[in-house]
Write an enzyme that holds these catalytic residues in place. Structure first.
Site, mmCIF file in Angstrom:
data_model
loop_
_atom_site.group_PDB
_atom_site.id
_atom_site.type_symbol
_atom_site.label_atom_id
_atom_site.label_comp_id
_atom_site.label_asym_id
_atom_site.label_seq_id
_atom_site.Cartn_x
_atom_site.Cartn_y
_atom_site.Cartn_z
ATOM 1 C CG ASP A 1 -16.806 22.471 -7.272
ATOM 2 O OD1 ASP A 1 -17.616 21.574 -7.040
ATOM 3 O OD2 ASP A 1 -16.077 22.964 -6.390
ATOM 4 C CB VAL A 2 -15.803 24.524 -13.688
ATOM 5 C CG1 VAL A 2 -16.169 25.180 -15.017
ATOM 6 C CG2 VAL A 2 -15.155 25.554 -12.753
#
Length: 463
Positions: free
Chosen positions: A243-244
């Site tokens: 996600d990051v």
């Protein structure tokens, strides 16, 4: 392409905040302080200092995304000076508001949910007050607006927001926004300058219907297969790393699209997906597979192509991370360990020799390292430019950054948990001082009033 709105510049960080939930009052006076009647202003009085320019001043972002990748991208744009409006479902809001413990009590000025309804019970039936700390990590510096897209009036407000925005970020399943007139075709027709960023788990083609969650993508995307100890259980990274990474890819794509719009006046669709972002981050591991046809496997803390580049045991088995990237550093390492002869050993002279003879190398190094602690060796090895360090906890990592003058934590308001400071440093357009993540629909009244008014009216200053 200029948009109908023009957000007002954010006030300086030390300015007194406006009362929460109220429109600013027009007093008819200038913004500068007016001296008392009959008193001349001091000749020595310093002129008011204007807030510094931000890279994305004047950019309005409509953040329809939820969970982590999209919200984190939007928060990064806010760091750069954009005005961000976070749109959430009424009643429950972003999923991460409930992803606790830990939960953080909302400030006294509002309760959760802000509508006054009883808060939803969490597991066990006990009422929950406050918002999960997880939510705060990706939603700093945003205004909160709750809209039910199934309600015609709310859907109309959402479309108007998209029409006024410079950037729209969403992570709905492909095609699901069309019935609300919020898909890219519709938003581009209403707002040709819009940069519409869509984030999916597996793209908009054959994987369009697959739900995208970081943990699953770490598994199917190959990351878990190279993480962990040899012959051990595959492991995920200790944070939602995919996600990051996807958030950073989304931010890069959005900034590139805004630059294109500067030249042409035209927006475009920016598409990113979790699987592609992960595959792009496998770098040398993916390249090695493409070169040899062989799948890499887990190596614990070891590097497949460099040695020593791993954790080594010191006194009492405590671990020291050592990253020797070239032969010069290796010579400095063994000299500091009191074993310069290892640099002349034919098994260890070159990096490729050390990789081939890694087991013997590590035994020889750890025999010497056993005489001191990781922190003791860090001091001695750093003095001779050998990259190394102890395996810190999160709190120790933050303390280290503070000692190095990096100011890793920044406050966002009384009664709110602080935020990790943006890693970006820009000399001409510094990142904005963040303010607290919004309570659900915290700014809803003011934003609905603005969206129902003339399109050329500026966005009200942040309360």
């Amino acid at each position: 392409m200029p948009q109908p709105h023009r957000p007002q510049p954010r006030p300086p960080a030390d300015a007194a905040p406006e009362p929460t939930g109220t429109e600013p009052t027009d007093t008819g006076t200038d913004t500068e302080t007016t001296p008392p009647t009959g008193t001349a202003p001091s000749a020595d009085a310093a002129p008011p200092v204007a807030p510094p320019a931000r890279a994305l001043d004047g950019i309005l972002v409509a953040d329809f995304s939820r969970v982590l990748a999209g919200p984190l991208a939007a928060a990064t744009l806010a760091d750069l000076g954009a005005e961000v409006i976070k749109v959430e479902r009424p009643g429950t809001g972003d999923d991460t508001r409930a992803w606790g413990p830990p939960f953080v009590a909302d400030p006294p000025s509002g309760e959760y949910p802000p509508s006054g309804e009883e808060p939803a019970p969490h597991e066990g039936g006990a009422p929950r007050r406050g918002t999960a700390a997880y939510f705060d990590a990706a939603n700093r510096s945003k205004r909160g607006l709750a809209l039910d897209l199934g309600d015609p009036d709310d859907a109309a407000a959402a479309r108007e927001l998209a029409r006024r925005a410079d950037v729209l970020i969403e992570n709905f399943r492909p095609g699901s926004l069309a019935k609300y007139g919020l898909d890219h075709t519709a938003t581009r027709a209403a707002n040709p300058g819009l940069v519409h960023c869509t984030i999916t788990g597996f793209g908009s083609g054959a994987g369009a219907r697959l739900p995208g969650y970081d943990f699953v993508v770490q598994a199917v995307g190959g990351l878990m297969s190279i993480t962990g100890e040899p012959c051990g259980t595959p492991l995920k990274a200790g944070v939602a790393l995919v996600d990051v990474l996807t958030a950073k890819d989304a931010t890069t794509g959005i900034l590139a699209a805004l630059r294109h719009r500067d030249r042409t006046g035209q927006g475009q669709l920016v598409e990113v997906n979790l699987l592609s972002s992960l595959l792009g981050s496998l770098v040398n591991q993916a390249s090695g597979h493409l070169a040899t046809g062989r799948d890499p496997g887990p190596m614990g803390n070891r590097h497949p192509s460099i040695a020593p580049y791993e954790t080594l045991a010191c006194r009492d088995g405590q671990l020291l991370a050592v990253a020797v990237g070239n032969d010069r550093q290796f010579r400095e390492l063994v000299r500091a360990l009191g074993a310069p002869e290892l640099a002349e050993d034919v098994r260890f002279v070159r990096n490729e020799d050390r990789v081939q003879n890694r087991t013997d190398l590590i035994k020889a190094l750890e025999r010497r390292l056993a005489s001191d602690t990781p922190r003791g060796w860090t001091e001695r090895l750093t003095a001779v430019s050998v990259p190394c360090g102890p395996v810190n906890t999160v709190s120790e990592a933050l303390e280290l950054a503070q000692r190095l003058g990096l100011d890793p934590v920044t406050p966002v308001g009384e009664g709110r948990i602080p935020q990790v400071t943006s890693p970006l440093r820009l000399s001409g357009t510094p990142v904005a001082q963040p303010f607290a993540p919004p309570r659900l629909d915290e700014h809803g009244t003011a934003l609905r009033t603005w969206l129902s008014g003339p399109a050329d009216h500026p966005l009200p200053p942040h309360m």
